[in-house]
Design an enzyme around this catalytic site. Structure first.
Site, PDB file in Angstrom:
ATOM      1  N   SER A 154       0.883  -1.486  -0.051  1.00 37.69           N
ATOM      2  CA  SER A 154       0.023  -0.049  -0.073  1.00 37.69           C
ATOM      3  C   SER A 154       0.761   1.328   0.104  1.00 37.69           C
ATOM      4  O   SER A 154       1.710   1.254   0.640  1.00 37.69           O
ATOM      5  CB  SER A 154      -0.849   0.097   1.152  1.00 37.69           C
ATOM      6  N   LYS A 155       0.288   2.214  -0.791  1.00 37.15           N
ATOM      7  CA  LYS A 155       1.043   3.591  -0.667  1.00 37.15           C
ATOM      8  C   LYS A 155       0.558   4.367   0.423  1.00 37.15           C
ATOM      9  O   LYS A 155      -0.246   5.136   0.171  1.00 37.15           O
ATOM     10  CB  LYS A 155       0.996   4.059  -2.031  1.00 37.15           C
ATOM     11  N   ALA A 156       0.815   4.054   1.647  1.00 34.58           N
ATOM     12  CA  ALA A 156       0.336   4.611   2.634  1.00 34.58           C
ATOM     13  C   ALA A 156       0.986   5.505   3.601  1.00 34.58           C
ATOM     14  O   ALA A 156       2.180   5.201   3.700  1.00 34.58           O
ATOM     15  CB  ALA A 156      -0.299   3.306   3.682  1.00 34.58           C
ATOM     16  N   TYR A 160       5.704   5.922   5.461  1.00 36.08           N
ATOM     17  CA  TYR A 160       7.017   6.758   5.004  1.00 36.08           C
ATOM     18  C   TYR A 160       7.735   7.623   6.183  1.00 36.08           C
ATOM     19  O   TYR A 160       8.390   8.487   6.092  1.00 36.08           O
ATOM     20  CB  TYR A 160       6.262   7.809   4.102  1.00 36.08           C
TER      21      TYR A 160
END
Length: 291
Positions: A154-156, A160
């Site tokens: 997932s680009k959650a 980051y």
């Protein structure tokens, strides 16, 4: 650029809103518990590169974080195009994102409304002129986590946090970015881009089994295959760096960026990286590539 002073309009929950008015409450689940997913897209010559693929990943990211985006993929695609049109720029960065709202302020976020926004701004390559001249990477103490501890595909937002810490450490030491190892000590990626290495006519890249399999990464793999070069997706140990002659990063923001140094390792052969950079620029601008 101060993003709280961004000009123009942002698509916000189905309407175009003046950018300064596109606000959320400070007591937002997305802000406090990182229940937010996002995408980064690039427009070249007025065309959004791989828009449908990015939107599909946004919806998959939301599903992995256990919430449903209250719009169809078609609506998000058309709204991205509208935001770009309103911006009035042929070349831009586009950021769609979705997050949980303010109905609940606890770990349980099941009762929160899902909000969606899309912003766009003019932006060049993440590393500017260093894209071709080359950047320097530190080696981060922070590592990409075991896939059993986080939804790595997932680009959650929450994933980051360690990337921000790694980048801060690197820049304090005079580097441009950082190489991150994974939980096993194998090479993973940079803080916001995938990594490739070259040796002779071979291109090597780590298996994306604990970090995001980037859309730009997959595009470069296609371009390598089209060039009929040898591609190896495999586990790569840190001590193998001395065997490689070239290195580059890939990502929506980084595009294709040459790496000259990682810690004390130096890469002097940028021929393959430059060729793939040229191929990528032709590809995203819809020009035929001559093999």
């Amino acid at each position: 650029m101060r993003f709280d002073q961004l000009d123009g309009y942002i698509w916000y929950n189905g309407s175009m809103v003046a950018a300064p008015e596109a606000k959320l409450h400070v007591l937002s689940h997305g802000l406090h518990y990182a229940s937010l997913v996002f995408e980064g897209l690039r427009a070249y010559g007025g065309n959004i590169f791989k828009l449908e693929e990015h939107t599909a990943r946004l919806f998959n990211s939301a599903q992995l974080l256990d919430f449903t985006i209250p719009y169809s993929e078609e609506v998000i695609n058309e709204s991205c195009r509208k935001v770009l049109e309103v911006l009035g720029a042929d070349n831009a960065y586009i950021r769609p994102f979705a997050w949980r709202g303010s109905e609940q302020m606890e770990i349980d976020g099941t009762q929160n409304t899902i909000h969606v926004a899309i912003a766009a701004w003019e932006w060049s390559n993440l590393f500017g002129e260093k894209k071709r001249n080359g950047i320097r990477l530190d080696v981060s103490d922070w590592r990409r986590p075991d896939p059993r501890t986080a939804p790595h595909q997932s680009k959650a937002a929450g994933l980051y946090m360690i990337c921000t810490l790694a980048k801060h450490q690197a820049k304090l030491k005079g580097y441009d970015d950082a190489l991150m190892l994974d939980y096993r000590g194998l090479i993973a990626e940079a803080t916001g881009a995938n990594i490739f290495f070259t040796k002779g006519n071979e291109v090597h890249t780590p298996i994306a089994d604990c970090f995001l399999n980037g859309i730009t990464r997959k595009t470069i793999i296609e371009l390598v295959t089209n060039r009929q070069m040898t591609l190896q997706e495999r586990p790569i140990r840190f001590d193998e760096l001395e065997e490689f002659t070239g290195c580059f990063l890939t990502g929506t923001a980084a595009e294709v960026t040459i790496v000259n140094e990682i810690s004390h390792f130096v890469f002097r052969d940028n021929s393959i990286a430059n060729m793939l950079l040229d191929d990528y620029e032709k590809h995203v601008n819809m020009h035929p590539i001559q093999s």
